[in-house]
Motif scaffolding. Structure first.
Motif, PDB file in Angstrom:
ATOM      1  N   UNK A 117      29.214  22.557  23.886  1.00  0.00           N
ATOM      2  CA  UNK A 117      28.745  22.377  25.265  1.00  0.00           C
ATOM      3  C   UNK A 117      28.436  23.715  25.920  1.00  0.00           C
ATOM      4  N   UNK A 118      29.241  24.721  25.632  1.00  0.00           N
ATOM      5  CA  UNK A 118      28.978  26.055  26.178  1.00  0.00           C
ATOM      6  C   UNK A 118      27.684  26.624  25.612  1.00  0.00           C
ATOM      7  N   UNK A 119      27.488  26.445  24.303  1.00  0.00           N
ATOM      8  CA  UNK A 119      26.269  26.946  23.656  1.00  0.00           C
ATOM      9  C   UNK A 119      25.044  26.215  24.197  1.00  0.00           C
ATOM     10  N   UNK A 120      25.192  24.937  24.500  1.00  0.00           N
ATOM     11  CA  UNK A 120      24.072  24.169  25.048  1.00  0.00           C
ATOM     12  C   UNK A 120      23.605  24.701  26.398  1.00  0.00           C
ATOM     13  N   UNK A 121      24.505  25.354  27.103  1.00  0.00           N
ATOM     14  CA  UNK A 121      24.203  25.789  28.467  1.00  0.00           C
ATOM     15  C   UNK A 121      23.712  27.221  28.547  1.00  0.00           C
TER      16      UNK A 121
END
Length: 804
Positions: free
Chosen positions: A51-55
């Motif tokens: 989720x962090x990488x997606x953002x």
């Protein structure tokens, strides 16, 4: 729709993006990683890290570039809507406050698919009643595409409370005790009480509507110094708007129209116009499919022959490579003149041969461009297979020949075969254009402008002007290469686009190569069609091409016959060759020409002294000494059959041939030097690799492994255990309890949660499935690393059973 009262999600709805990802199936996660392959390099440790990488901004921008125009318009509407926003309010932002879904069915019907696309790429999350755009997406899009300014809470944040109370009073609103409630009141005026907002505008003096009309669709900023004027003192339309808070200060010399006011004036629409359906690509011309295939096949054969002639030319006269890389302008012009083609076309064929691995630099100190050994193998393959190599190379190449002659960002001219021609977008545009051609009925040719509009809709943020130019270049190059005929896609090109081998289809359309020519008394040979490669090569050495077209005309001259003799052919071999490949008897003038040139060929020998001439016929040497045209060679007799010249051998050969003689070059050993035009080859070379467009696509096997790894890491990081541990530290149990729990887990096959201290002293938490406990070690399957590992018992600080 208030920005202060957000809709409440239903019970059980995900609270974060990571929670929503956790609820997805493995297929759903795999689809996300396939759509955004940058997330897999490297594989995230768990769903929180995913989720962090997606953002991250780079990943978000890359994903936005892959959205079509309507999906992007939906994302832009979400970016200016309150967070979260119900799906019905989002639809109102797209079609207007007072418009019913039935009045714009295309938008209403396409909205669920657009939301599914955004959700599938994890740009959007939350239930339908509380849709949330990922914060980085909101920041990347902003309000620029919609032309809306900031909301009241942002635009009026710097105003003094006293000034806000004056604005409320002049707008007919009750005053409030603080700035926050004052801004809330202005927000409510334009979003919750549209009748009162309309009544306020109804009393506006002349000119106010004009100012609002210029600002409502953007840009929302006006260049005028803000003034804290009261309604009673306002003298101009701008002052009237500032007094009532319709324009707020945005700087020392500018004002801004708040978002709520603009949306009210627009009727609640975020965009002036939405585009739920892609522009259609119509067939502007229709031809019989067999005529299209025939025209494309003819052009495909011409493409193969052109590349062959080009590389034969570079075999005989390799072109110098520039120090910075590429081909010089003079060599490009010389090649264009030799092939009788425009320079841009020659650049295209050069780049195509280079990309296919048929042309490269030789790597010598004086580096030159020459054919590679692959060219010889390519020559002996059927024409259809040769074309297939060229077509596949063009389809996947990132080098764009049409950029040759233009200037880069440093104002440097881009040269053929040089650096700076790679454009990663090119293969995508080529396949998209040909894909739209393939979607039309066979024989249908579209308008290039419609193709451009379609690609603009499909990828509005990708490519810009370069994309539009690539569409035009693709249409022209596809016709030039023979993928299309009369503007329509050919049957072999359809097979190529589908991933099949088009050679068999093309072979049926190509004319059968001829093994004979028609010799005429005027020293010409007519080839009524394409010739077999060996015949065409030999004929190109022994004769000059006079004209091309449906039939090729070759002319025999003393110079061309001498060229064949210089290449090692004898007069007898030339007579036999022509007799074998002529439909008619060899004309007498041609036989006489060959015998006459052969009789004189090699009588004079030019070698290295400074240069010398040797001839058994001393009368011929006497003739040369008396000829004024040879004065520049400064000839001097050394012996009855030898003359010395004060010029290098190449100059002597050139001058004697210009005088009508047929001298031959001589080696230091006294042998005739044979110059073969096909002798120049580079060492084996690897074709240039296309520049990757972002991270590579991920295979299904890699995706499945990545999903398993992420799931295992997520279980290890989110698992709960029966022993309460409010501090979050690793579990602590006695050695006996640890051993008993692990032995029980081996018997039951259940996973356990352990605390483990590695050799560096770092404490970690693991979820393992014990297989064997013996000798002071535990062999278990580690769910985090998806592998069987061995753990030392004395390093296990504690163990706890998993709370399922």
């Amino acid at each position: 729709m208030s920005s202060r009262t957000s809709p409440q999600p239903a019970a059980g709805a995900p609270r974060t993006l990571a929670e929503e990802l956790r609820a997805r199936s493995d297929d759903g996660l795999a689809a996300l990683l396939r759509a955004r392959p940058d997330l897999v390099h490297p594989v995230p440790a768990d769903l929180t890290q995913l989720a962090t990488r997606l953002s991250t901004r780079a990943s978000v921008v890359r994903a936005l570039e892959r959205l079509d125009r309507f999906t992007l318009e939906v994302a832009e509407a979400l970016a200016v809507a309150p967070d979260p926003v119900p799906a019905e309010d989002l639809l109102a932002l797209l079609i207007g406050r007072d418009t019913k879904a039935a009045d714009e069915p295309d938008t209403a019907d396409r909205l669920p698919a657009a939301l599914a696309e955004l959700r599938g790429q994890a740009l959007l999350w939350g239930p339908p009643e509380a849709l949330r755009l990922v914060r980085t997406v909101r920041e990347a899009l902003g309000s620029g595409p919609t032309g809306l300014g900031p909301v009241y809470a942002e635009a009026g944040a710097g105003l003094p409370p006293s000034r806000l109370q004056e604005i409320l009073a002049d707008a007919g609103q009750p005053t409030t005790p603080d700035a926050v409630s004052a801004l809330d009141s202005l927000h409510a005026l334009w979003t919750e009480t549209p009748d009162r907002a309309d009544a306020l505008l109804a009393d506006a003096p002349e000119g106010v509507r004009g100012v609002l009309h210029r600002l409502m669709w953007g840009p929302p900023y006006g260049q005028t110094p803000p003034r804290p004027v009261r309604a009673a003192d306002a003298r101009t339309p701008v002052e009237w708007l500032q007094a009532r808070g319709l324009l707020l200060p945005a700087g020392r010399d500018s004002v801004v129209l708040p978002r709520e006011v603009a949306l009210h004036l627009r009727g609640g629409r975020a965009h002036r116009e939405v585009h739920p359906l892609p522009p259609e690509v119509h067939a502007t011309r229709t031809h019989e499919p067999h005529l299209v295939d025939a025209a494309a096949a003819g052009q495909a054969f011409h493409a193969v022959r052109t590349v062959e002639e080009l590389l034969e030319l570079f075999s005989a006269e390799p072109a110098a490579a520039l120090r910075a890389g590429g081909l010089g302008v003079r060599d490009l012009r010389r090649t264009a003149a030799a092939l009788d083609l425009p320079e841009p076309q020659v650049a295209f064929w050069l780049e195509l041969a280079y990309g296919a691995g048929l042309l490269a630099t030789d790597g010598e100190a004086d580096e030159r461009w020459s054919p590679t050994p692959l060219f010889d193998a390519w020559l002996h393959r059927p024409a259809a297979e040769r074309w297939t190599l060229l077509a596949r190379t063009w389809l996947d190449a990132t080098r764009v020949a049409a950029l040759v002659g233009s200037r880069d960002s440093k104002d440097k001219v881009l040269g053929a075969l040089g650096p700076g021609l790679d454009r990663a977008l090119a293969p995508e545009v080529r396949r998209a254009v040909l894909g739209h051609l393939a979607a039309l009925p066979p024989g249908s040719a579209p308008d290039a402008a419609e193709l451009t509009e379609r690609l603009r809709w499909e990828r509005p943020l990708r490519g810009g002007e370069l994309r539009d130019r690539l569409v035009a270049w693709t249409v022209a190059e596809a016709e030039q290469l023979g993928l299309t005929g009369r503007g329509a896609l050919s049957a072999p090109a359809r097979a190529l686009l589908a991933g099949d081998d088009p050679s068999d289809l093309l072979a049926l359309l190509l004319p059968e190569p001829l093994a004979e020519v028609i010799l005429q008394p005027d020293l010409t040979a007519i080839a009524p069609g394409p010739l077999e490669t060996p015949l065409a090569q030999t004929l190109a050495v022994a004769a000059d091409i006079e004209s091309k077209g449906g039939a090729t005309v070759y002319r025999f001259t003393p110079e061309s016959v001498r060229r064949a003799l210089d290449a090692g052919r004898t007069a007898a071999e030339l007579h036999a060759f022509l007799a074998e490949h002529s439909r008619t008897p060899v004309p007498q003038p041609l036989s006489y020409l060959i015998d006459d040139v052969a009789r004189r060929h090699g009588r004079l020998r030019v070698g290295i002294a400074s240069a010398y001439l040797r001839c058994d016929d001393d009368t011929l040497l006497d003739e040369l000494l008396a000829d004024r045209r040879a004065a520049q060679l400064r000839l001097r007799r050394l012996a009855p059959t030898v003359l010395a010249a004060q010029a290098d051998p190449a100059a002597v050969l050139t001058q004697l041939r210009a005088m009508g003689y047929a001298p031959a070059a001589e080696s230091p050993e006294g042998d005739v030097v044979i110059a073969r035009p096909d002798a120049r080859r580079t060492p084996p070379r690897t074709p240039p690799a296309p520049v990757p467009d972002g991270p590579p696509q991920v295979s299904d096997l890699h995706l499945a492994a990545a999903v398993r790894t992420i799931r295992a890491g997520d279980r290890a990081s989110t698992v709960t255990h029966r022993t309460p541990n409010p501090t979050g530290s690793v579990p602590r149990t006695s050695a006996a309890e640890t051993l008993a729990t692990l032995q029980t887990a081996v018997l039951t096959g259940s996973p356990v949660w352990i605390g483990y201290v590695n050799a560096d002293g770092a404490a970690t938490q693991r979820v393992i499935e014990p297989v064997r406990v013996e000798g002071g070690f535990v062999t278990a399957f580690d769910q985090l690393h998806e592998s069987v590992q061995t753990f030392s018992l004395h390093r296990i600080t504690g163990v706890a059973e998993i709370d399922e």
